[in-house]
Design a protein around this motif. Sequence first.
Motif, PDB file in Angstrom:
ATOM      1  N   VAL A  61      34.179  32.022  52.196  1.00 31.73           N
ATOM      2  CA  VAL A  61      33.680  31.663  50.891  1.00 31.73           C
ATOM      3  C   VAL A  61      34.848  31.623  49.921  1.00 31.73           C
ATOM      4  CG1 VAL A  61      32.126  32.288  49.045  1.00 31.73           C
ATOM      5  CG2 VAL A  61      31.510  32.783  51.395  1.00 31.73           C
ATOM      6  N   SER A  62      34.989  30.495  49.271  1.00 30.09           N
ATOM      7  CA  SER A  62      36.014  30.433  48.244  1.00 30.09           C
ATOM      8  C   SER A  62      35.313  30.438  46.898  1.00 30.09           C
ATOM      9  CB  SER A  62      36.849  29.168  48.396  1.00 30.09           C
ATOM     10  OG  SER A  62      36.114  28.076  47.914  1.00 30.09           O
ATOM     11  N   THR A  63      35.973  30.965  45.917  1.00 26.57           N
ATOM     12  CA  THR A  63      35.323  31.024  44.616  1.00 26.57           C
ATOM     13  C   THR A  63      35.705  29.846  43.740  1.00 26.57           C
ATOM     14  OG1 THR A  63      37.106  32.408  43.838  1.00 26.57           O
ATOM     15  CG2 THR A  63      35.125  33.518  44.606  1.00 26.57           C
ATOM     16  N   GLY A  64      36.385  28.906  44.338  1.00 26.70           N
ATOM     17  CA  GLY A  64      36.670  27.693  43.596  1.00 26.70           C
ATOM     18  C   GLY A  64      37.918  27.817  42.759  1.00 26.70           C
ATOM     19  N   SER A  65      38.314  26.682  42.248  1.00 24.43           N
ATOM     20  CA  SER A  65      39.571  26.679  41.513  1.00 24.43           C
ATOM     21  C   SER A  65      39.406  26.107  40.134  1.00 24.43           C
ATOM     22  CB  SER A  65      40.593  25.843  42.289  1.00 24.43           C
ATOM     23  OG  SER A  65      40.095  24.525  42.396  1.00 24.43           O
ATOM     24  N   GLU A  66      38.153  25.906  39.704  1.00 26.53           N
ATOM     25  CA  GLU A  66      37.966  25.217  38.435  1.00 26.53           C
ATOM     26  C   GLU A  66      38.224  26.134  37.248  1.00 26.53           C
ATOM     27  OE1 GLU A  66      34.584  22.809  38.039  1.00 26.53           O
ATOM     28  OE2 GLU A  66      34.990  21.708  39.883  1.00 26.53           O
ATOM     29  N   SER A  67      38.054  27.417  37.441  1.00 22.51           N
ATOM     30  CA  SER A  67      38.290  28.302  36.314  1.00 22.51           C
ATOM     31  C   SER A  67      39.426  29.255  36.691  1.00 22.51           C
ATOM     32  CB  SER A  67      37.031  29.076  35.988  1.00 22.51           C
ATOM     33  OG  SER A  67      36.665  29.836  37.094  1.00 22.51           O
ATOM     34  N   ASN A  93      34.574  25.565  25.894  1.00 16.62           N
ATOM     35  CA  ASN A  93      34.576  26.421  27.077  1.00 16.62           C
ATOM     36  C   ASN A  93      34.263  25.638  28.339  1.00 16.62           C
ATOM     37  OD1 ASN A  93      35.193  29.056  26.052  1.00 16.62           O
ATOM     38  ND2 ASN A  93      33.288  28.838  24.900  1.00 16.62           N
ATOM     39  N   ALA A  94      33.312  24.711  28.212  1.00 12.50           N
ATOM     40  CA  ALA A  94      32.923  23.929  29.380  1.00 12.50           C
ATOM     41  C   ALA A  94      34.077  23.054  29.837  1.00 12.50           C
ATOM     42  CB  ALA A  94      31.704  23.080  29.055  1.00 12.50           C
ATOM     43  N   SER A 135      36.844  24.546  31.810  1.00 10.68           N
ATOM     44  CA  SER A 135      36.705  24.823  33.242  1.00 10.68           C
ATOM     45  C   SER A 135      37.403  23.798  34.116  1.00 10.68           C
ATOM     46  CB  SER A 135      35.223  24.917  33.597  1.00 10.68           C
ATOM     47  OG  SER A 135      34.606  23.671  33.384  1.00 10.68           O
ATOM     48  N   THR A 182      33.697  35.707  37.676  1.00 12.12           N
ATOM     49  CA  THR A 182      33.783  34.847  38.864  1.00 12.12           C
ATOM     50  C   THR A 182      32.602  35.030  39.795  1.00 12.12           C
ATOM     51  OG1 THR A 182      35.306  36.508  39.685  1.00 12.12           O
ATOM     52  CG2 THR A 182      36.223  34.326  39.159  1.00 12.12           C
ATOM     53  N   THR A 205      30.458  32.343  38.403  1.00 16.41           N
ATOM     54  CA  THR A 205      30.943  30.966  38.419  1.00 16.41           C
ATOM     55  C   THR A 205      31.130  30.443  39.847  1.00 16.41           C
ATOM     56  OG1 THR A 205      33.170  31.822  38.109  1.00 16.41           O
ATOM     57  CG2 THR A 205      32.037  30.993  36.167  1.00 16.41           C
ATOM     58  N   THR A 206      31.271  31.353  40.812  1.00 14.85           N
ATOM     59  CA  THR A 206      31.344  30.940  42.212  1.00 14.85           C
ATOM     60  C   THR A 206      30.167  30.052  42.572  1.00 14.85           C
ATOM     61  OG1 THR A 206      32.405  33.001  42.765  1.00 14.85           O
ATOM     62  CG2 THR A 206      31.423  31.798  44.582  1.00 14.85           C
ATOM     63  N   VAL A 223      31.241  26.604  41.451  1.00 19.37           N
ATOM     64  CA  VAL A 223      32.469  25.960  41.921  1.00 19.37           C
ATOM     65  C   VAL A 223      32.947  26.483  43.262  1.00 19.37           C
ATOM     66  CG1 VAL A 223      33.272  25.357  39.626  1.00 19.37           C
ATOM     67  CG2 VAL A 223      33.818  27.593  40.549  1.00 19.37           C
ATOM     68  N   GLY A 224      32.276  27.524  43.773  1.00 16.76           N
ATOM     69  CA  GLY A 224      32.715  28.081  45.044  1.00 16.76           C
ATOM     70  C   GLY A 224      32.347  27.172  46.207  1.00 16.76           C
ATOM     71  N   ARG A 276      29.152  26.122  36.568  1.00 18.24           N
ATOM     72  CA  ARG A 276      30.217  25.146  36.718  1.00 18.24           C
ATOM     73  C   ARG A 276      30.997  25.003  35.422  1.00 18.24           C
ATOM     74  NH1 ARG A 276      29.453  18.837  37.874  1.00 18.24           N
ATOM     75  NH2 ARG A 276      31.662  18.487  38.205  1.00 18.24           N
ATOM     76  N   ASN A 332      31.009  27.198  32.972  1.00 16.32           N
ATOM     77  CA  ASN A 332      31.425  28.491  32.440  1.00 16.32           C
ATOM     78  C   ASN A 332      31.090  28.588  30.949  1.00 16.32           C
ATOM     79  OD1 ASN A 332      32.402  31.042  32.560  1.00 16.32           O
ATOM     80  ND2 ASN A 332      34.574  30.489  32.645  1.00 16.32           N
TER      81      ASN A 332
END
Lengths: 311, 355, 355, 502
Positions: free
Chosen positions: A2-8, A89-90, A93, B169, B172-173, B176-177, B251, B253
């Motif tokens: 599981v990755s938590t993403g890279s957008e934030s 804020n949006a 991201s 996080t 937010t995961t 975007v996770g 997504r 945030n």
Amino acid sequence: TVSTGSESGAPAASAPAHPVKKIVFDFPYTALPIYTTMSRYTKEEAAARGIEIEFTNDNMDLNRQISNLTTYATRKDVDAVISFAMDPNAVGSIVRQYRDNGKYFISYGGDIPGQDASIQFSFTKAGDMLAESAGGWISRTLHGKAKVLVLKDESNQIGKERTQGIVDGLKKYAPEATIVDQQQAITPEQGLSMTSTVLAKHPDIDVVLAAVGDAAQGAYQGLVAAGRPDDDPDTYVGGLDGNTPLLQSMKDGKMVRGLVSVKPREMAKAVVDVPVGLGEGNASVKDYNAPVYLITKESPDLDEWIKAGSE
Amino acid sequence: MTGVSFTKPVSGKPVSGRPFARPVATRAVDFLVRNPLLVLLIAMVVLVQIATGAQLNWQNLRGVLLDVAIIAIAAVPCAMIVIAGYIDLSVGSTLALGGVVAGMLLRDGAGTPAAVLVAIAVGALVGAVNGLLTAWLGLSPFIVTLGTLTAVRGFAQLLSPYAPSGFGTSFTTLGVGAVNGIPIPVLIAAVIVIAAGVFLTLTPTGRHVFAVGVNREAAFLSGVQTRAIPFWLFTLSGAAAGLAGVITVARLNSAPPGQLGTGFELSVLAAVLLGGVALTGGEGSMFGVVVGVLFMGLLTNSLVLLGVTTFWQSIASGAALVAAIGISASTHRLQHRLTAARTKRQAAGTPATSR
Amino acid sequence: MTGVSFTKPVSGKPVSGRPFARPVATRAVDFLVRNPLLVLLIAMVVLVQIATGAQLNWQNLRGVLLDVAIIAIAAVPCAMIVIAGYIDLSVGSTLALGGVVAGMLLRDGAGTPAAVLVAIAVGALVGAVNGLLTAWLGLSPFIVTLGTLTAVRGFAQLLSPYAPSGFGTSFTTLGVGAVNGIPIPVLIAAVIVIAAGVFLTLTPTGRHVFAVGVNREAAFLSGVQTRAIPFWLFTLSGAAAGLAGVITVARLNSAPPGQLGTGFELSVLAAVLLGGVALTGGEGSMFGVVVGVLFMGLLTNSLVLLGVTTFWQSIASGAALVAAIGISASTHRLQHRLTAARTKRQAAGTPATSR
Amino acid sequence: MTVTLSGISKRYGATLALDKVDLTIHSGQVHALLGHNGAGKSTLIKCLGGGTQPSGGRIDLDGTTVPSLTPADAIRHGVAVIYQHLSLIGTLSVAENVFLGNELTRRGLVRRAEQRRRTEEALARVGFDVDPDTRVDELPIGRRQQVEIAKALLRDARLLILDEPTASLSPEESRRLAALVPRLRDQGIAILYVTHLLGEVMRLADRATVLRDGRVAWASGERGFTKDDLVTAISGAPMTRTTSAPRAAGQDTVPRLRVDRLDVGGPEPQSLRVSPGEIVCLYGLVGSGRTRLLEHVAGARRPVSGRVEVDGAAVEVSSPRAALRGGIAFVPADRARQGLFGTLPAGENVLIRAMSALRRGPMRSFAREREVFAEIGARMSLRPLDRGLPTDRFSGGNQQKLLIARWANGAAPARVLLLDDPTQGVDVGARTEIYGVLRVLAEDTGLAVLFATNEPEEALALAHRVVVMRGGRLLGSHHAADLDEETLLNLIHQDPRKAAAR
Ligand SMILES: Nc1ncnc2c1ncn2[C@@H]1O[C@H](COP(=O)(O)OP(=O)(O)OP(=O)(O)O)[C@@H](O)[C@H]1O
Ligand SMILES: Nc1ncnc2c1ncn2[C@@H]1O[C@H](COP(=O)(O)OP(=O)(O)OP(=O)(O)O)[C@@H](O)[C@H]1O
Ligand SMILES: [Mg+2]
Ligand SMILES: [Mg+2]
């Protein structure tokens, strides 16, 4: 896995300077007349500098803005984006996507977390300036006592800041004036309809201030339709942003007395200067603070303002 | 056969639906002709890919899929509502409400699971109100859901005039996770689509959804739960919109109440109708809905990648909508002709009297 | 049973629709029960007038009537389209296009009549495209008009990126002038409503509109022009939207292409449906549409006069929509009961065996 | 006028509904068109009325030869059609429907009063009793058929086509129509008459054509024909009439269905009982209140007061669903509006209720569904026996079979079956098969059957017992064995006060 993403998350370190050939101007308020003016001037400015500029089509929709920004982040030919965030804020991201792809991210009209640079102008300040103008007029003409209608915009952050600026400013500059009503109105049609209605309840309104200038145009028409002479010396109509018919009325000596706006030419120049400057490794362009102007009948460059909205 | 056994022997052998085993090529052609939008979609992707080389790059696709996943989550129950002969225009505001509620809870220190569950529950509540008013009280679903669209937006803005933002996080995961590289929203959407597909085609209640949409009175007389079914579909639609709101907020945030999901209801409906769900009820499939949603998502993306300028984008996407529905309709006719021609050929081989 | 004379000998005189001359009071009650929205409207106006004293002042009423007139002009053909079983979502953008075209012509020195006529013609053209695609080619009217909604907006913006403004009084009179104290747009709307009412109820083609809406196939078999009728209605709707655009622009003295008539289509549809036009087709009257339009116009006005704050305004107007349709539906039932009770009483007076 | 069809073919996907049909209709003649369900009769009519375009052949209308027509063309040529699937506009009044597409106008405006007057006249001419101001969707199906007939009569037709015009009419109304048809013929109108009732053909027709599987199987010459000719042509073999074995009304046992003082909004509450395995007919004129009674027992309308019992236990008949839970199933008369799911496949129409009983776990069992469908379809000689074909693509009679099959398939067990006009539009052969299915169900499972019909023949062929209904009252019960058609017709016209008490 599981990755938590890279957008934030924390912004990546700034990429090394690289020349900017193509920029994207993300101006989401496509329905506003100012969009047209801005797109024209920035195009001219960019052409003069030999770079390309492209515009997003967000259609005043935050989700659309995010998707479009995401799409542009993957476009190889794009070197920088200037984004007028509907919600800072949006938009924040996705800043990182740009930086990861080696593109500059410049915010327009506020700060966005993680930005490379910003083109600032204060919405609260603009509201405050309009209130100052109106307040001065109230004390001069009406001995400080006035009934004020505020046409506000609570649909987004910018609108809220502008409205706040106007309301707080009035308290400051015209403490004896009363705000008899605050109504949401952002288009000319809404401004007209709301003003007509409020006039039925408060026929003696002296001042109408609009957080969006286009609504002030409707308010002006509403006052005239209600039988007020269009050059009534005891009425003040004002708004934020230029709006060509309003500017024209101002010039013609009508009751439109104050408008507050940034200068489209200056903004257009900044929109090109800042990314190009970043590309040249020039850190001084990082925080461009755009001046906000109060336009009145006495403004010497009134004709220029009018021209900006109609050519 | 259960129950009765007839004394008379059954005469005549049953005719099977497919009298001839057809070659794979024919079936593939059939499949594509039956799904013209899919063909259009593939054509669009191929062309845009050739022209720009950017559409199929994973990062772009990932962005599109995230958009599409959010639309799909709301579109699935929405499609079922339309199949049942109703309509739900309120999803845009319900999305906003769900997102804002989740954002507020997180801001006030609630955990992710609690925030998600409450947001879904609040969405379901809005849906249940719609269901109560339309399915049980029989009020016009268009007006009722237009009313809740307006009212719920106001409620969300009242609840939190400023946008809650900056969530941890763990939350937010959700937006975007990824699991094994597949974004979590896409996984959620896939599960929902498959579950709905199974429900609609393989369970009796799923078929009842169609029956209600085709002829409510006949369904009522046949003992179908003509009120409970649409009621639960509305509730589901609300819950799904709430979930879509949570994902959107995760997504972004940030949860701006006045801007989340504006105009979303029309995108969802357009996707659903493009996907072959008929506004008159009783027709549609989850496969079609997925294609419709993908088409809507990729259309915007393609126009941006192709560098179409602002106002031209509006013109092009409006025209594309019309073209897509037009092509669907005309291949429908083509399909009829193909079938007719084929059976004619077969019939030539087997004399008509043999039937 | 309805004074049932089922077993009556054939030679008997025909059953009249109104077997008893009913007293005026009964008929008045009947009228109000049949028009619950009118009752609601009157109640609202009376209450708001008592609470604020401002609603019935002429200036306010004049403003409301001007708003209402513009909605009514577009709503009339829109209602006919819905009665014929179609839907038109494109009016908001067509209004903008009409307004912008008129504005451009005026700016370029054209006279008022020419500007008005060209704007109407351009609107009619948009309508004809809708009509062609839906009525003749059979495409989904929802998708098609959603497509034109998007495309036409883009086209209007492309046509005149800047808002033409500052027209002469000969033109603005159209928006703000009055004849014998009655605003010109209101007069125009009244003429359109009356003409449409006469058309719908008293002409063969008007009745055919209903037939097409209820059962297109049956209407087709009876020789009704099931394609030409909706086609012309769409064309009319486009023309009316163009005219509405002209009047709006005349009122505003400016024609901002991106802002004119945004969201107008939903207001129009809501008014039409509230006025008792059924989305399923075949049902509705111009009287109802007028009441619906007035209700929509006075609702916003009432909320502002009552000093309801912005977000509460959304909540209240959403709730009012639902309440209005709910009250309409429940009095519909009440009406059925009343009729049933009355006929039962009549039936009791004439024993079944005597016939 | 003389109408000649030459080599007319019509193909629907895999079905060849018409296969090179030749037919000539002469003015001043009544031409009967017969054939089993799905033979192609309605399709042929649709080609003539412009409702559909033939795939081949041509039509010759008094010298004008065309490959196909639109409805407007047909009307212009003086063709008036009463379609099998009624084509009225529900939200318009009777008078408006009668004049739809043909309005009387003065200066462009509709002359409503005149239309109403003429409608009344036309209805009275046939002896029908319908108020011209009523909205059509408030009328029961029998009345709507009367409106259709009036509509066709007012068209000034030169060719009048009637597709099973008496399917929902009682003998009295049928007789009035039958009296009118020769009068029209004698005015020189050509008449094409479709029916499954051979009695009608023998009484009315000058010529007859029989279709089988889309082809002309038999055509009468100049010489005339006999009933046997027709029977043989339609079914390929002579038919024998079956009557049910008389059965004692089981007063001794607990009744399967007991209706006790049920107030259905008529002149008086109604009581009725049906024993297990008993088949009872409700017999009366159109509008006598049979439908209303059945609908109340089935839970389709809420009764004001009274009690319904199945096997001695009270059944709450507040909704069809509740009634079904109590074992009461209902086949309504208006199949298009109340019965069928037009665009859904036949299999789902038949198994909409049985699906749940047939499922394995939570999922449908396609294998078992297929089996049940194939069996009941074959028993009712459904054509085509195709589970996947949308219901509205079946011929009228076959649609009716699908509707009955919903409750007669054995997998949707009911203890009481109510049927309203169960075999309307079903051909003679299939009718016998349906009777057989119902009888077997009654005998094997003790199913109680209560049905309403318009045809005395059907009442006598299927029922053990006949209950006569008139003006919303149940008048008396008679063993079918004690009745013949004559006595039955006399019973429904008798003064109710003289009728025997139950
Ligand atoms: N729209 C359609 N699509 C496919 N098949 C059709 C369609 N309409 C009719 N058919 C088929 O054509 C054949 C002839 O139907 P038609 O309605 O003419 O029969 P019919 O003789 O009138 O029967 P009935 O006595 O039951 O009314 C049937 O097999 C029917 O299933
Ligand atoms: N001529 C008519 N005009 C108006 N309404 C009618 C007429 N005939 C019947 N109705 C209405 O239709 C409904 C059903 O009628 P009802 O049950 O008496 O008919 P029916 O029993 O179906 O006739 P049938 O005996 O043929 O079944 C009733 O509510 C009745 O009021
Ligand atoms: Mg038929
Ligand atoms: Mg009946």
